[in-house]
Design a protein around this motif. Structure first.
Motif, PDB file in Angstrom:
ATOM      1  N   ALA A 135       0.833  -1.199   0.000  1.00 17.46           N
ATOM      2  CA  ALA A 135       0.000   0.000   0.000  1.00 17.46           C
ATOM      3  C   ALA A 135       0.869   1.250   0.000  1.00 17.46           C
ATOM      4  O   ALA A 135       1.953   1.257   0.582  1.00 17.46           O
ATOM      5  N   PHE A 136       0.373   2.295  -0.656  1.00 12.76           N
ATOM      6  CA  PHE A 136       1.101   3.563  -0.614  1.00 12.76           C
ATOM      7  C   PHE A 136       0.150   4.745  -0.785  1.00 12.76           C
ATOM      8  O   PHE A 136      -0.957   4.614  -1.301  1.00 12.76           O
ATOM      9  N   ASP A 137       0.632   5.904  -0.295  1.00 14.46           N
ATOM     10  CA  ASP A 137      -0.151   7.138  -0.319  1.00 14.46           C
ATOM     11  C   ASP A 137       0.770   8.280  -0.717  1.00 14.46           C
ATOM     12  O   ASP A 137       1.761   8.550  -0.041  1.00 14.46           O
ATOM     13  N   THR A 138       0.448   8.933  -1.828  1.00 18.27           N
ATOM     14  CA  THR A 138       1.199  10.111  -2.272  1.00 18.27           C
ATOM     15  C   THR A 138       0.239  11.269  -2.553  1.00 18.27           C
ATOM     16  O   THR A 138       0.527  12.138  -3.365  1.00 18.27           O
ATOM     17  N   SER A 139      -0.899  11.295  -1.874  1.00 20.14           N
ATOM     18  CA  SER A 139      -1.925  12.290  -2.170  1.00 20.14           C
ATOM     19  C   SER A 139      -1.699  13.623  -1.471  1.00 20.14           C
ATOM     20  O   SER A 139      -2.497  14.552  -1.636  1.00 20.14           O
ATOM     21  N   SER A 140      -0.628  13.736  -0.682  1.00 24.32           N
ATOM     22  CA  SER A 140      -0.287  15.002  -0.031  1.00 24.32           C
ATOM     23  C   SER A 140       1.230  15.141  -0.063  1.00 24.32           C
ATOM     24  O   SER A 140       1.911  14.420  -0.797  1.00 24.32           O
ATOM     25  N   ILE A 141       1.782  16.039   0.740  1.00 24.61           N
ATOM     26  CA  ILE A 141       3.243  16.170   0.804  1.00 24.61           C
ATOM     27  C   ILE A 141       3.885  14.909   1.387  1.00 24.61           C
ATOM     28  O   ILE A 141       5.045  14.616   1.150  1.00 24.61           O
ATOM     29  N   ILE A 192       7.777   9.453   4.648  1.00 27.15           N
ATOM     30  CA  ILE A 192       8.570  10.678   4.558  1.00 27.15           C
ATOM     31  C   ILE A 192       7.620  11.863   4.492  1.00 27.15           C
ATOM     32  O   ILE A 192       6.710  11.894   3.657  1.00 27.15           O
ATOM     33  N   ASN A 193       7.833  12.838   5.364  1.00 30.01           N
ATOM     34  CA  ASN A 193       7.009  14.047   5.378  1.00 30.01           C
ATOM     35  C   ASN A 193       7.929  15.243   5.100  1.00 30.01           C
ATOM     36  O   ASN A 193       8.133  16.106   5.939  1.00 30.01           O
ATOM     37  N   HIS A 194       8.478  15.257   3.877  1.00 24.20           N
ATOM     38  CA  HIS A 194       9.462  16.281   3.546  1.00 24.20           C
ATOM     39  C   HIS A 194       9.520  16.479   2.040  1.00 24.20           C
ATOM     40  O   HIS A 194       9.959  15.589   1.309  1.00 24.20           O
ATOM     41  N   LYS A 195       9.045  17.585   1.573  1.00 23.56           N
ATOM     42  CA  LYS A 195       9.055  17.962   0.156  1.00 23.56           C
ATOM     43  C   LYS A 195       8.221  17.010  -0.699  1.00 23.56           C
ATOM     44  O   LYS A 195       8.144  15.817  -0.429  1.00 23.56           O
ATOM     45  N   ARG A 196       7.603  17.578  -1.723  1.00 25.69           N
ATOM     46  CA  ARG A 196       6.722  16.799  -2.575  1.00 25.69           C
ATOM     47  C   ARG A 196       7.472  16.360  -3.830  1.00 25.69           C
ATOM     48  O   ARG A 196       7.346  16.943  -4.889  1.00 25.69           O
ATOM     49  N   THR A 197       8.284  15.310  -3.708  1.00 24.02           N
ATOM     50  CA  THR A 197       9.043  14.783  -4.845  1.00 24.02           C
ATOM     51  C   THR A 197       8.698  13.304  -5.024  1.00 24.02           C
ATOM     52  O   THR A 197       9.571  12.453  -5.129  1.00 24.02           O
ATOM     53  N   HIS A 198       7.406  13.020  -5.037  1.00 23.48           N
ATOM     54  CA  HIS A 198       6.946  11.632  -5.080  1.00 23.48           C
ATOM     55  C   HIS A 198       7.397  10.904  -6.345  1.00 23.48           C
ATOM     56  O   HIS A 198       7.625   9.696  -6.309  1.00 23.48           O
ATOM     57  N   SER A 199       7.496  11.631  -7.455  1.00 28.22           N
ATOM     58  CA  SER A 199       7.906  10.981  -8.705  1.00 28.22           C
ATOM     59  C   SER A 199       9.316  10.399  -8.592  1.00 28.22           C
ATOM     60  O   SER A 199       9.649   9.426  -9.263  1.00 28.22           O
ATOM     61  N   GLN A 200      10.137  11.006  -7.737  1.00 25.53           N
ATOM     62  CA  GLN A 200      11.498  10.517  -7.536  1.00 25.53           C
ATOM     63  C   GLN A 200      11.595   9.492  -6.403  1.00 25.53           C
ATOM     64  O   GLN A 200      12.426   8.595  -6.443  1.00 25.53           O
ATOM     65  N   LYS A 201      10.743   9.651  -5.391  1.00 31.02           N
ATOM     66  CA  LYS A 201      10.910   8.872  -4.165  1.00 31.02           C
ATOM     67  C   LYS A 201      10.067   7.602  -4.073  1.00 31.02           C
ATOM     68  O   LYS A 201      10.450   6.648  -3.397  1.00 31.02           O
ATOM     69  N   LEU A 202       8.905   7.583  -4.741  1.00 26.30           N
ATOM     70  CA  LEU A 202       7.967   6.490  -4.493  1.00 26.30           C
ATOM     71  C   LEU A 202       8.541   5.117  -4.832  1.00 26.30           C
ATOM     72  O   LEU A 202       8.523   4.206  -3.989  1.00 26.30           O
ATOM     73  N   MET A 203       9.048   4.919  -6.045  1.00 23.52           N
ATOM     74  CA  MET A 203       9.552   3.593  -6.420  1.00 23.52           C
ATOM     75  C   MET A 203      10.749   3.166  -5.575  1.00 23.52           C
ATOM     76  O   MET A 203      10.793   2.007  -5.121  1.00 23.52           O
ATOM     77  N   VAL A 226      -1.930  -8.067  -3.584  1.00 23.92           N
ATOM     78  CA  VAL A 226      -2.809  -6.939  -3.900  1.00 23.92           C
ATOM     79  C   VAL A 226      -2.010  -5.640  -3.750  1.00 23.92           C
ATOM     80  O   VAL A 226      -1.214  -5.495  -2.821  1.00 23.92           O
ATOM     81  N   VAL A 227      -2.242  -4.709  -4.659  1.00 16.74           N
ATOM     82  CA  VAL A 227      -1.690  -3.357  -4.531  1.00 16.74           C
ATOM     83  C   VAL A 227      -2.822  -2.429  -4.099  1.00 16.74           C
ATOM     84  O   VAL A 227      -3.927  -2.486  -4.654  1.00 16.74           O
ATOM     85  N   ALA A 228      -2.558  -1.590  -3.105  1.00 17.73           N
ATOM     86  CA  ALA A 228      -3.554  -0.637  -2.635  1.00 17.73           C
ATOM     87  C   ALA A 228      -2.966   0.764  -2.679  1.00 17.73           C
ATOM     88  O   ALA A 228      -1.773   0.962  -2.429  1.00 17.73           O
ATOM     89  N   VAL A 229      -3.797   1.749  -2.995  1.00 19.09           N
ATOM     90  CA  VAL A 229      -3.303   3.116  -3.153  1.00 19.09           C
ATOM     91  C   VAL A 229      -4.350   4.121  -2.671  1.00 19.09           C
ATOM     92  O   VAL A 229      -5.555   3.868  -2.755  1.00 19.09           O
ATOM     93  N   ALA A 230      -3.869   5.264  -2.148  1.00 18.23           N
ATOM     94  CA  ALA A 230      -4.769   6.362  -1.823  1.00 18.23           C
ATOM     95  C   ALA A 230      -5.224   6.992  -3.131  1.00 18.23           C
ATOM     96  O   ALA A 230      -4.412   7.511  -3.902  1.00 18.23           O
ATOM     97  N   GLU A 231      -6.523   6.946  -3.389  1.00 21.93           N
ATOM     98  CA  GLU A 231      -7.056   7.406  -4.673  1.00 21.93           C
ATOM     99  C   GLU A 231      -7.457   8.880  -4.648  1.00 21.93           C
ATOM    100  O   GLU A 231      -7.932   9.419  -5.636  1.00 21.93           O
ATOM    101  N   GLY A 232      -7.266   9.560  -3.502  1.00 23.66           N
ATOM    102  CA  GLY A 232      -7.654  10.951  -3.362  1.00 23.66           C
ATOM    103  C   GLY A 232      -8.857  11.086  -2.451  1.00 23.66           C
ATOM    104  O   GLY A 232      -9.360  10.082  -1.934  1.00 23.66           O
ATOM    105  N   PRO A 233      -9.247  12.334  -2.197  1.00 22.46           N
ATOM    106  CA  PRO A 233      -8.781  13.589  -2.780  1.00 22.46           C
ATOM    107  C   PRO A 233      -7.447  14.024  -2.197  1.00 22.46           C
ATOM    108  O   PRO A 233      -6.930  13.402  -1.270  1.00 22.46           O
ATOM    109  N   GLY A 234      -6.905  15.111  -2.760  1.00 22.87           N
ATOM    110  CA  GLY A 234      -5.630  15.642  -2.305  1.00 22.87           C
ATOM    111  C   GLY A 234      -4.934  16.350  -3.437  1.00 22.87           C
ATOM    112  O   GLY A 234      -5.583  16.923  -4.327  1.00 22.87           O
ATOM    113  N   SER A 235      -3.615  16.321  -3.435  1.00 25.99           N
ATOM    114  CA  SER A 235      -2.819  16.932  -4.494  1.00 25.99           C
ATOM    115  C   SER A 235      -3.077  16.222  -5.821  1.00 25.99           C
ATOM    116  O   SER A 235      -2.930  15.007  -5.913  1.00 25.99           O
TER     117      SER A 235
END
Length: 243
Positions: free
Chosen positions: A5-11, A29-40, A59-68
Motif C-alpha cells: 500500500a502507498f499514499d502520495t496524495s499530499s506532501i 517521509i514528510n518532507h518535500k513533494r518529490t513523489h515521482s522521484q521517491k515512491l519507487m 494486492v496493490v492498494a493506493v490512496a485514490e484521493g482527494p488531495g494533491s
C-alpha cells in the motif's frame, strides 16, 4: 494475503506492506513533494527490508484521493502499472477514509481536513460505532466556514487531523471552543498502514479491481481544467477563439 500500500496524495509519501493481520513494514517521509522521484525507491526499500519481492505481493492498494492532483496521479499511475505488470488486483482507498482510520476507536467525531486551496478544504466527518467507522458527512470540498457550520449542529467533540489543520487551527478553536481536539503528530498525517488495513477489509469482501478500473478521486476540477473552461466561456461570449 500480502498487500503493498502507498499514499502520495499530499506532501507525505508513505509505503507499507501488510500480511493479513500483521504490519510487516512501513516507510513514511514528510518532507518535500518529490513523489515521482521517491515512491519507487521507497517501495523497493520496504520490500527489500521485509525480504520480499513484487512476486510475493497479492494486492496493490493506493490512496485514490482527494488531495494533491499531481500526487494522486503519481500514486494511481504507479498502482496501475504494478497491478498490470504483476497481473494482480488493485484497490483504491479514499485518503480521507484512511486518515479517519488513523484515530481508531476514538469517541466523538473525526474530521480529516486536507488543504484544497482556493479557500477550501477536502473533508468528511466520521464516527466509530460498535467497532465500525461510519461516515456522518460525505466527502466534500467546502470552505472551512461551511464545515464548521455543519459541525456546530452536533454536540460531540471533534478530532481534527490532516494537512489542513495548521492554517485553520485558530479558527477552529475560536468557533468550536472546548469541543476541538487535534490528533498527535504521529497520527495526523497519511499512513500507508491505514490504506493497507482498509484495503485488506475490501479484499476479504471480494471488492477488488483490475488496473483498468482504478480511477482517481479529485472531488473538484483541477486549476488547468477550470482555466480552460473559463477560456471556452469567454470564447463563446466574445466569438470563436483561435489557437
Amino acid at each position: 494475503m500480502k498487500i503493498l500500500a502507498f499514499d502520495t496524495s499530499s506532501i507525505v509519501a508513505s509505503v507499507a506492506v501488510m500480511d493479513d493481520d500483521k504490519l510487516i513494514g512501513e516507510y513514511t517521509i514528510n518532507h518535500k513533494r518529490t513523489h515521482s522521484q521517491k515512491l519507487m525507491p521507497m517501495i523497493e526499500e520496504v520490500l527489500e527490508s521485509c525480504e520480499l519481492t513484487m512476486k510475493d505481493i497479492d494486492v496493490v492498494a493506493v490512496a485514490e484521493g482527494p488531495g494533491s492532483f499531481t500526487g494522486i496521479r503519481i500514486g494511481v499511475a504507479t498502482a496501475k502499472g504494478l497491478s498490470h505488470a504483476m497481473n494482480i488486483p488493485v484497490i483504491g482507498i479514499s485518503t480521507l477514509d484512511a486518515l479517519a482510520f488513523n484515530v481508531a476507536f476514538s469517541h466523538g467525531l473525526i474530521c480529516p481536513i486536507l488543504d484544497a486551496r482556493r479557500n477550501q478544504v477536502y473533508t468528511a466527518v466520521y464516527k466509530w460505532d460498535n467497532g465500525n467507522l461510519s461516515m456522518i458527512e460525505e466527502h466534500m470540498a467546502v470552505s472551512i466556514e461551511e464545515l464548521v457550520d455543519k459541525l456546530m449542529q452536533r454536540p460531540e467533540k471533534v478530532i481534527f487531523l490532516g494537512d489542513g489543520v495548521a492554517t485553520n487551527k485558530i479558527y477552529l478553536i475560536e468557533k468550536l471552543k472546548d469541543r476541538v481536539l487535534f490528533a498527535p503528530n504521529s497520527m495526523k498525517m497519511p499512513k500507508a498502514a491505514s490504506i493497507a488495513e482498509l484495503a485488506l477489509q475490501k479484499a476479504k469482501e471480494g471488492n477488488l479491481k483490475n488496473c483498468y478500473e482504478l480511477l482517481p478521486t479529485y472531488l473538484r476540477k483541477s486549476e488547468a481544467e477550470r482555466q480552460y473552461e473559463e477560456k471556452i466561456k469567454r470564447c463563446d461570449k466574445d466569438g470563436a477563439c483561435e489557437g
